[in-house]
Design an enzyme around this catalytic site. Structure first.
Site, PDB file in Angstrom:
ATOM      1  CB  VAL A 132      -0.982  -0.087   1.060  1.00  0.00           C
ATOM      2  CG1 VAL A 132      -1.764   1.305   1.264  1.00  0.00           C
ATOM      3  CG2 VAL A 132      -1.871  -1.194   1.384  1.00  0.00           C
ATOM      4  N   PRO A 133       1.151   1.899  -1.128  1.00  0.00           N
ATOM      5  CG  PRO A 133       0.814   2.613  -3.506  1.00  0.00           C
ATOM      6  CD  PRO A 133       0.564   1.680  -2.423  1.00  0.00           C
ATOM      7  CB  CYS A 134       1.982   5.123   2.623  1.00  0.00           C
ATOM      8  SG  CYS A 134       3.349   3.994   3.527  1.00  0.00           S
ATOM      9  CG  HIS A 135       6.745   4.426  -1.504  1.00  0.00           C
ATOM     10  ND1 HIS A 135       5.948   3.333  -1.111  1.00  0.00           N
ATOM     11  CD2 HIS A 135       6.984   4.627  -2.816  1.00  0.00           C
ATOM     12  CE1 HIS A 135       5.856   2.746  -2.433  1.00  0.00           C
ATOM     13  NE2 HIS A 135       6.549   3.442  -3.154  1.00  0.00           N
TER      14      HIS A 135
END
Length: 170
Positions: A132-135
């Protein structure tokens, strides 16, 4: 004093070495519950070590991602969170590989443009980093903001997604 969360019923974990340091992934039968970067110490919440189909698929996909061969994860997810957090995390999964958006962009995407700070908190509480690409969420001024795994990891993940795979060479 470090607090540990109670393990979820049936949770198991596996670990892998990655270009960002050790990673542990945890799952229940329904799906992935955590991706832990910098996982030098085992947390009770991860459950005992043991292979499951979800965990094996997660490690395989993470290895392909770090090799620059995977741009979208296809894993069942079972992270615990509030309805609001799940809306934010769903919006994060919709951010295309190699792009970034701001917290305000996510707030607008979930239909609550005034919730920028709440989006930031939900982003920071994302238990399934990378998958889950919070970056991919940055400040509205274009600057990198905090990252639970450390800003240096965020920088490296974004560089990987820009095609700078040399940063991950041994």
């Amino acid at each position: 004093m470090t607090r540990t969360k109670a393990p979820r019923d049936g949770a198991k974990h596996m670990t892998m070495d990655s270009p960002l340091g050790p990673i542990a992934v945890s799952a229940v039968d329904e799906g992935l519950t955590y991706v832990h970067m910098g996982a030098e110490e085992i947390d009770r919440a991860w459950g005992p070590e043991g292979a499951t189909p979800v965990l094996e698929a997660a490690l395989e996909q993470l290895e392909a991602y770090f090799a620059g061969e995977l741009t979208e994860f296809d894993l069942p997810l079972a992270a615990a969170g509030t309805d609001f957090q799940h809306r934010v995390w769903a919006a994060l999964r919709a951010i295309p590989y190699g792009t970034t958006v701001s917290y305000g962009d996510i707030a607008r995407r979930i239909g609550n443009p005034a919730a920028v700070r709440a989006v930031g908190l939900a982003n920071g509480q994302n238990p399934i980093a990378v998958v889950v690409p919070c970056h991919r969420v940055i400040g509205s001024n274009g600057k990198l903001t905090g990252y639970a795994g450390g800003v240096w990891r965020k920088e490296r993940l974004l560089a990987l997604e820009r095609g700078e795979t040399g940063l991950f060479a041994a």
